[in-house]
Design a protein around this motif. Structure first.
Motif, PDB file in Angstrom:
ATOM      1  N   THR A   5       0.838  -1.204   0.000  1.00 42.13           N
ATOM      2  CA  THR A   5       0.000   0.000   0.000  1.00 42.13           C
ATOM      3  C   THR A   5       0.872   1.252   0.000  1.00 42.13           C
ATOM      4  OG1 THR A   5      -1.457  -1.290   1.418  1.00 42.13           O
ATOM      5  CG2 THR A   5      -2.024   1.014   1.121  1.00 42.13           C
ATOM      6  N   THR A   6       1.962   1.209   0.813  1.00 38.79           N
ATOM      7  CA  THR A   6       2.845   2.382   0.868  1.00 38.79           C
ATOM      8  C   THR A   6       3.464   2.655  -0.496  1.00 38.79           C
ATOM      9  OG1 THR A   6       3.433   1.578   3.070  1.00 38.79           O
ATOM     10  CG2 THR A   6       4.726   3.403   2.215  1.00 38.79           C
ATOM     11  N   GLU A   9       1.009   4.137  -2.837  1.00 34.97           N
ATOM     12  CA  GLU A   9       0.718   5.538  -2.498  1.00 34.97           C
ATOM     13  C   GLU A   9       1.878   6.450  -2.904  1.00 34.97           C
ATOM     14  OE1 GLU A   9      -2.226   4.686   1.298  1.00 34.97           O
ATOM     15  OE2 GLU A   9      -0.211   5.483   1.643  1.00 34.97           O
ATOM     16  N   GLU A  10       3.119   5.930  -2.715  1.00 35.67           N
ATOM     17  CA  GLU A  10       4.305   6.712  -3.092  1.00 35.67           C
ATOM     18  C   GLU A  10       4.312   6.976  -4.601  1.00 35.67           C
ATOM     19  OE1 GLU A  10       6.835   8.120  -1.281  1.00 35.67           O
ATOM     20  OE2 GLU A  10       5.592   7.622   0.452  1.00 35.67           O
ATOM     21  N   THR A  12       1.783   7.110  -6.645  1.00 39.89           N
ATOM     22  CA  THR A  12       0.780   8.125  -6.963  1.00 39.89           C
ATOM     23  C   THR A  12       1.262   9.502  -6.529  1.00 39.89           C
ATOM     24  OG1 THR A  12      -0.852   6.415  -6.546  1.00 39.89           O
ATOM     25  CG2 THR A  12      -1.686   8.642  -6.783  1.00 39.89           C
ATOM     26  N   GLY A  13       1.886   9.535  -5.327  1.00 38.03           N
ATOM     27  CA  GLY A  13       2.380  10.812  -4.809  1.00 38.03           C
ATOM     28  C   GLY A  13       3.432  11.434  -5.707  1.00 38.03           C
ATOM     29  N   TYR A  14       4.395  10.604  -6.148  1.00 38.87           N
ATOM     30  CA  TYR A  14       5.512  11.118  -6.947  1.00 38.87           C
ATOM     31  C   TYR A  14       5.114  11.451  -8.380  1.00 38.87           C
ATOM     32  CZ  TYR A  14       9.313  10.491  -3.608  1.00 38.87           C
ATOM     33  OH  TYR A  14      10.151  10.615  -2.549  1.00 38.87           O
ATOM     34  N   THR A  15       4.321  10.555  -8.975  1.00 35.80           N
ATOM     35  CA  THR A  15       4.075  10.699 -10.418  1.00 35.80           C
ATOM     36  C   THR A  15       2.736  11.357 -10.727  1.00 35.80           C
ATOM     37  OG1 THR A  15       3.012   8.542 -10.595  1.00 35.80           O
ATOM     38  CG2 THR A  15       5.394   8.594 -10.875  1.00 35.80           C
ATOM     39  N   GLY A  16       1.839  11.327  -9.776  1.00 36.76           N
ATOM     40  CA  GLY A  16       0.502  11.855 -10.048  1.00 36.76           C
ATOM     41  C   GLY A  16      -0.315  10.881 -10.884  1.00 36.76           C
ATOM     42  N   SER A  18      -1.875   6.825 -11.429  1.00 32.00           N
ATOM     43  CA  SER A  18      -2.218   5.604 -10.690  1.00 32.00           C
ATOM     44  C   SER A  18      -1.148   4.566 -11.017  1.00 32.00           C
ATOM     45  CB  SER A  18      -3.590   5.100 -11.125  1.00 32.00           C
ATOM     46  OG  SER A  18      -3.491   4.562 -12.419  1.00 32.00           O
TER      47      SER A  18
END
Ligand code: HEM
Length: 185
Positions: A5-6, A9-10, A12-16, A18
């Motif tokens: 999950t981490t 999420e990372e 998605t966070g970094y690349t924007g 999915s």
């Protein structure tokens, strides 16, 4: 599971993007890279002449591309007629390209870009081109081995060509009856 999950999420966070979209893009880039690479030849492979063998069978010259043949012999033809030489004029990409100067035959396959099909010097291949080289001529009537009437400077030019060829290419045979008054056909 927490790690999974981490990571997701990372991403998605970094690349924007999915994770699924990111992996799809990476996979597509890999496919495009592979496809484009497959369209080019490695520089070291570009000028490789085909490996050839020579078989004399009832005096018929029979050379084939034998890159799959383990025991390929170095090409050595001995005496060859002009008619036989003609078969190695570069028009068949699977055959070696041969060219003669003063009756001596050289394997010029390593310069297929010069003598192969569509090459700027394709007209010299599969024949004795001594006269054309001596006269620096591309005229059809000079595409032969007739040295008659050449002056000293023209013979010197021819000598320079012969020296170049001896240095650059492997001599693989000689013409049975070097032409003296051929019309270049
Ligand atoms: C405007 C005149 C010409 C130009 C600019 C020209 C240019 C060239 C160039 C750049 C090469 C490649 C050299 C190398 O990489 O080793 C070459 C090779 C060659 N040229 Fe010309 N050339 C000219 C005229 C001629 C003429 C008149 C002949 C003979 C009739 C000739 C016969 C050859 C041959 C046989 C080769 C290949 C030599 C080999 O197998 O290494 N060229 N030429």
């Amino acid at each position: 599971m927490a790690l999974y999950t981490t990571v997701m999420e990372e991403i998605t966070g970094y690349t924007g993007l999915s994770p699924a979209a990111l992996f799809t893009i990476v996979a597509l880039m890999a496919v495009v890279y592979k496809t484009v690479c497959g369209m080019f030849v490695a520089p070291e492979d570009f000028n490789k002449p085909p490996v050839v063998t020579a078989n004399f069978n009832s005096n018929i010259l029979n050379m084939t591309n034998s890159s799959n043949t383990k025991d390929a012999q170095p090409l050595q033809l001995g005496e060859v007629t002009e008619h036989q030489l003609k078969a190695y004029d570069g028009s068949d990409p699977n055959k070696p390209i041969l060219m003669a100067i003063k009756g001596q035959i050289y394997d010029v396959s390593s310069s297929r870009m010069f003598y192969g099909r569509g090459g700027p010097y394709a007209m010299f291949a599969g024949r004795d081109a001594s006269r054309a080289l001596a006269l620096l001529s591309f005229k059809p009537q000079d595409l032969n081995g007739n040295l008659q009437g050449l002056d000293a400077s023209e013979l010197e030019i021819l000598q320079d060509w012969e020296d170049k060829f001896m240095e650059k290419y492997v001599k693989v045979g000689h013409l049975a009856c070097p032409t003296t008054n051929d019309s270049g056909s």
